[in-house]
Design a protein around this motif. Structure first.
Motif, PDB file in Angstrom:
ATOM      1  N   ASN A   4       0.869  -1.065  -0.012  1.00  0.00           N
ATOM      2  CA  ASN A   4       0.151   0.298   0.055  1.00  0.00           C
ATOM      3  C   ASN A   4       0.557   1.194   0.016  1.00  0.00           C
ATOM      4  O   ASN A   4       0.678   1.936   1.328  1.00  0.00           O
ATOM      5  N   SER A   5       1.646   1.658  -1.250  1.00  0.00           N
ATOM      6  CA  SER A   5       2.657   3.077  -1.359  1.00  0.00           C
ATOM      7  C   SER A   5       1.486   3.770  -1.887  1.00  0.00           C
ATOM      8  O   SER A   5       0.290   4.082  -2.334  1.00  0.00           O
ATOM      9  N   ILE A   6       1.987   5.423  -1.027  1.00  0.00           N
ATOM     10  CA  ILE A   6       1.454   6.766  -1.701  1.00  0.00           C
ATOM     11  C   ILE A   6       1.374   6.946  -3.265  1.00  0.00           C
ATOM     12  O   ILE A   6       2.694   6.513  -3.429  1.00  0.00           O
ATOM     13  N   VAL A   7       1.148   6.856  -3.973  1.00  0.00           N
ATOM     14  CA  VAL A   7       0.905   6.852  -5.084  1.00  0.00           C
ATOM     15  C   VAL A   7       0.759   8.629  -6.128  1.00  0.00           C
ATOM     16  O   VAL A   7       1.628   8.862  -6.557  1.00  0.00           O
ATOM     17  N   LEU A   8      -0.295   9.204  -5.368  1.00  0.00           N
ATOM     18  CA  LEU A   8       0.070  10.522  -5.473  1.00  0.00           C
ATOM     19  C   LEU A   8      -0.239  12.109  -4.573  1.00  0.00           C
ATOM     20  O   LEU A   8      -0.823  11.105  -3.530  1.00  0.00           O
ATOM     21  N   GLY A   9      -0.830  13.156  -5.293  1.00  0.00           N
ATOM     22  CA  GLY A   9      -0.530  14.038  -3.995  1.00  0.00           C
ATOM     23  C   GLY A   9      -1.389  14.872  -4.779  1.00  0.00           C
ATOM     24  O   GLY A   9      -1.911  15.080  -6.332  1.00  0.00           O
ATOM     25  N   LYS A  10      -2.060  15.928  -3.913  1.00  0.00           N
ATOM     26  CA  LYS A  10      -2.231  17.159  -4.366  1.00  0.00           C
ATOM     27  C   LYS A  10      -1.820  17.825  -6.225  1.00  0.00           C
ATOM     28  O   LYS A  10      -2.882  18.210  -6.578  1.00  0.00           O
ATOM     29  N   HIS A  11      -0.296  17.441  -5.606  1.00  0.00           N
ATOM     30  CA  HIS A  11       0.477  18.286  -7.097  1.00  0.00           C
ATOM     31  C   HIS A  11       0.145  17.746  -8.105  1.00  0.00           C
ATOM     32  O   HIS A  11       0.798  17.689  -9.211  1.00  0.00           O
ATOM     33  N   SER A  12      -0.541  16.277  -7.961  1.00  0.00           N
ATOM     34  CA  SER A  12      -0.291  15.484  -9.300  1.00  0.00           C
ATOM     35  C   SER A  12      -0.774  15.793 -10.610  1.00  0.00           C
ATOM     36  O   SER A  12      -2.355  16.041 -10.555  1.00  0.00           O
ATOM     37  N   GLY A  13      -0.231  16.191 -11.482  1.00  0.00           N
ATOM     38  CA  GLY A  13      -1.441  16.543 -12.658  1.00  0.00           C
ATOM     39  C   GLY A  13      -2.146  15.262 -13.371  1.00  0.00           C
ATOM     40  O   GLY A  13      -2.253  14.480 -12.901  1.00  0.00           O
ATOM     41  N   ARG A  14      -3.053  16.058 -14.659  1.00  0.00           N
ATOM     42  CA  ARG A  14      -4.163  14.674 -15.163  1.00  0.00           C
ATOM     43  C   ARG A  14      -3.137  13.788 -15.865  1.00  0.00           C
ATOM     44  O   ARG A  14      -3.546  12.551 -16.035  1.00  0.00           O
ATOM     45  N   HIS A  15      -1.795  14.130 -16.086  1.00  0.00           N
ATOM     46  CA  HIS A  15      -0.949  13.446 -17.193  1.00  0.00           C
ATOM     47  C   HIS A  15      -0.552  11.699 -15.780  1.00  0.00           C
ATOM     48  O   HIS A  15      -0.368  11.250 -16.433  1.00  0.00           O
ATOM     49  N   ALA A  16      -0.313  12.384 -14.659  1.00  0.00           N
ATOM     50  CA  ALA A  16       0.736  11.910 -14.094  1.00  0.00           C
ATOM     51  C   ALA A  16      -0.623  10.815 -13.178  1.00  0.00           C
ATOM     52  O   ALA A  16      -0.532   9.090 -13.810  1.00  0.00           O
ATOM     53  N   LEU A  17      -1.420  11.184 -13.318  1.00  0.00           N
ATOM     54  CA  LEU A  17      -3.525  10.176 -12.822  1.00  0.00           C
ATOM     55  C   LEU A  17      -3.363   9.124 -13.403  1.00  0.00           C
ATOM     56  O   LEU A  17      -3.826   8.025 -13.851  1.00  0.00           O
ATOM     57  N   GLY A  18      -3.209   9.453 -15.455  1.00  0.00           N
ATOM     58  CA  GLY A  18      -3.978   8.837 -16.162  1.00  0.00           C
ATOM     59  C   GLY A  18      -2.588   7.581 -16.517  1.00  0.00           C
ATOM     60  O   GLY A  18      -2.499   6.608 -16.704  1.00  0.00           O
ATOM     61  N   LYS A  19      -1.457   7.561 -16.233  1.00  0.00           N
ATOM     62  CA  LYS A  19      -0.632   7.118 -16.301  1.00  0.00           C
ATOM     63  C   LYS A  19      -0.288   6.456 -15.104  1.00  0.00           C
ATOM     64  O   LYS A  19      -0.478   4.804 -15.168  1.00  0.00           O
ATOM     65  N   LYS A  20      -0.845   6.403 -13.622  1.00  0.00           N
ATOM     66  CA  LYS A  20      -0.853   5.672 -12.865  1.00  0.00           C
ATOM     67  C   LYS A  20      -2.022   4.697 -12.707  1.00  0.00           C
ATOM     68  O   LYS A  20      -1.846   3.312 -12.637  1.00  0.00           O
ATOM     69  N   TYR A  21      -3.279   4.749 -13.641  1.00  0.00           N
ATOM     70  CA  TYR A  21      -4.920   4.819 -14.220  1.00  0.00           C
ATOM     71  C   TYR A  21      -4.362   3.226 -14.924  1.00  0.00           C
ATOM     72  O   TYR A  21      -4.654   1.867 -14.470  1.00  0.00           O
ATOM     73  N   GLU A  22      -3.036   3.456 -15.741  1.00  0.00           N
ATOM     74  CA  GLU A  22      -2.675   2.972 -17.060  1.00  0.00           C
ATOM     75  C   GLU A  22      -1.907   1.854 -16.532  1.00  0.00           C
ATOM     76  O   GLU A  22      -2.191   0.585 -16.146  1.00  0.00           O
ATOM     77  N   GLU A  23      -1.145   2.336 -15.458  1.00  0.00           N
ATOM     78  CA  GLU A  23      -0.254   1.200 -14.677  1.00  0.00           C
ATOM     79  C   GLU A  23      -1.622   0.107 -14.117  1.00  0.00           C
ATOM     80  O   GLU A  23      -1.033  -1.053 -13.330  1.00  0.00           O
ATOM     81  N   MET A  24      -2.292   0.469 -13.184  1.00  0.00           N
ATOM     82  CA  MET A  24      -3.349  -0.633 -12.499  1.00  0.00           C
ATOM     83  C   MET A  24      -4.246  -1.079 -13.585  1.00  0.00           C
ATOM     84  O   MET A  24      -5.231  -1.711 -13.343  1.00  0.00           O
ATOM     85  N   GLY A  25      -4.268  -1.266 -14.714  1.00  0.00           N
ATOM     86  CA  GLY A  25      -4.606  -1.948 -15.842  1.00  0.00           C
ATOM     87  C   GLY A  25      -5.807  -1.382 -16.500  1.00  0.00           C
ATOM     88  O   GLY A  25      -6.725  -1.234 -16.908  1.00  0.00           O
TER      89      GLY A  25
END
Ligand code: KIV
Ligand code: ZN
Length: 522
Positions: free
Chosen positions: A324-345
């Motif tokens: 359970n690691s921290i993945v994103l924070g308040k300053h993360s952008g749309r691109h980082a969010l999209g990438k994270k979702y991609e990693e999660m499948g």
């Protein structure tokens, strides 16, 4: 090379029959997509004659999933088989799965038929199904309590008619591993044409032996395992897919068999199902429970730190459990969010990402650290797959030990584009909120079940509320997540209201076409 054992998943049919696990069409499609990603060989998508909803589920799953075989359950009557085929007709790989009981107890009390009649019905059903598709499975319901000579006779006859898979269900979870092994061995020895069909097993868990019995059957020659995610199913459930697959993988030294399962998708499949149904597995559940990889005792922790093999027979990563690691924070952008979702499948479309990002920024304002579980909650919560007739605009509730609980709720009616506000009192703040919603929507719901759990830890954790609400005798699930549980409670209830309204509209659109009544199969 190890021999292959096929995985036949019946989460959407036998699993869906268990209390609290019913799913609407969109939810079934989401689950089917995940089963496809998991790599199951067969998806049993429903029992088409049972209801229009089951029919639609089989048809839509068949349209969407082109790799796995899609099976439809049918009794042995011509109407069942015709309806089953109608639902399957667009499948890339259709299978008709027909069943009838073979035990004397079922013949005498349920079917009121003689052995000769049941034998004839079995043969007629397989013969008819073969006119539609080559892939026909026959199940001898309550096989483990059937006379073994008669069972052999029925199985031999249906294989002569062209059954390609013969299933030997332990319908009531009565058998034990040595007995089941003996039954499969006897079939292999006595049924003349057994090499022309795959032997399948389907075990219920009434004595907690479903997985052990299934594995004993594989040792005796069965090559298809019928199972469900999280072991859901009638009564005590079916054999659990994740336990079967990991037992075969971990003990390959004793059971040299392969499955087509991508084990790293197991945890996600378990979570997807729990998120859809609101039925969460117990913490100590093998393979997918919260504690399945937690080492609590000091001596164990010490051993694991030195070498994981001391107390770990499989790694959490092998079933897709991530720390359970921290993945994103308040300053993360749309691109980082999209990438994270991609990693999660999850490959989100542009509008989906925009919507997720909006919810993400709102959450990041309330909560410092965002975990994968939070991102999943955003998807579950924000992507309501049904049209939202009512949306929550505002909720306010007061409660205390010496005051009456009251609530003020404002809803947007998306049909008329009007907003209206209602107030109500109740036994507690949540009850008051639900009374106010009932007033505003004009629907009287009766709350059957309400659960709240925290998705992550800490005082700013996101809480997920799950409800079962009955409207006019039909139960609907609803869920929502928020850092404020009154807000989540209101939106979870509205989610159920919207599902009830949507289902009503769909029923109206489908007309009053009546499907024949049936007795449920387990
Ligand atoms: O448990 C059972 O016997 C069944 C059959 C319909 C396969 O579910
Ligand atoms: Zn069953």
């Amino acid at each position: 090379m190890s021999e292959r054992v096929a995985v036949f998943d019946t989460t959407l049919r036998d699993g869906e029959q268990s209390p609290g696990c019913s799913m609407n069409l969109e939810e079934k499609l989401r689950m089917a997509r995940q089963l496809d990603a998991l790599g199951v060989d067969v998806i049993e998508a429903g029992f088409p004659i049972a209801s229009d909803d089951d029919f639609a589920a089989v048809r839509e799953v068949a349209r969407m999933c082109r790799r796995p075989v899609i099976a439809a359950l049918c009794r042995t009557t011509p109407e069942d088989i015709e309806r089953g085929w109608e639902a399957l007709s667009e499948a890339a790989r259709p299978r008709i799965h027909t069943f009838i009981a073979t035990s004397d107890i079922h013949l005498q009390y349920k079917l009121q038929k003689s052995r000769e009649e049941v034998l004839e019905m079995s043969c007629n059903a397989v013969r008819m199904a073969k006119r539609f598709t080559d892939d026909v499975e026959f199940s001898a319901e309550d096989a483990t309590r059937s006379d073994l000579d008669y069972l052999c006779q029925v199985i031999e006859a249906v294989i002569d008619e062209g059954a390609t898979v013969v299933n030997i269900p332990d319908t009531v979870g009565y058998t034990i591993p040595s007995e089941y092994h003996h039954i499969i061995t006897t079939l292999k020895q006595k049924v003349r044409n057994i090499d022309r069909a795959v032997i399948s097993v389907h075990c219920h868990n009434d004595l907690g032996l479903a997985v052990a019995n299934s594995l004993a059957a594989v040792a005796a020659g069965a090559r298809q395992l019928e199972c469900t995610i999280n072991g859901i199913g009638e009564r005590a459930g079916n054999a659990s897919l994740e336990e079967l697959v990991m037992a075969l993988r971990v003990r390959k030294d004793l059971m040299p068999f392969e499955t087509g399962i991508t084990s790293e998708e197991i945890f996600r499949s378990s979570q997807t199902l729990s998120n859809i149904t609101g039925v969460h597995v117990q913490p100590n559940k093998a393979v997918v429970g919260k504690n399945a990889f937690a080492h609590e005792a000091g001596i164990h922790q010490h051993g694991v730190l030195k070498n994981r093999l001391t107390y770990e027979i499989m790694t959490p990563e092998s079933v897709g459990v991530k720390t359970n690691s921290i993945v994103l924070g308040k300053h993360s952008g749309r691109h980082a969010l999209g990438k994270k979702y991609e990693e999660m499948g999850y490959n989100l479309s542009r509008p989906e990402l925009d919507k997720a990002y909006k919810l993400f920024t709102k959450l990041a304002d309330q909560k410092k650290e965002i975990f994968e579980e939070d991102l999943l909650a955003i998807l579950q919560d924000g992507f309501a797959q049904i049209p939202e007739r009512y949306k929550l605009r505002a909720v306010q509730a007061t409660a205390g030990t010496s005051t009456l609980a009251t609530a003020l709720v404002t809803l947007n009616d998306t049909k008329s584009d009007d907003a209206s506000t209602g107030t109500a009192a109740g036994d507690g703040p949540v009850n008051a909120v639900y009374e106010a919603i009932d007033q505003l929507t004009g629907l009287k719901g009766s709350l059957i079940d309400y659960t709240v759990r925290s998705i992550t830890s800490g005082t700013d954790a996101v809480g997920e509320v799950f409800v079962h609400v009955e409207f006019d005798g039909t139960s609907y699930t609803g869920k929502a997540a928020s850092t404020d549980i009154v807000d989540a409670s209101a939106r979870a209830y509205l989610n159920a209201v919207n599902k009830a309204l949507y289902s009503r509209e769909r029923k109206k659109a489908l007309g009053d076409e009546k499907s024949p009544t049936i007795t449920a199969a387990d």
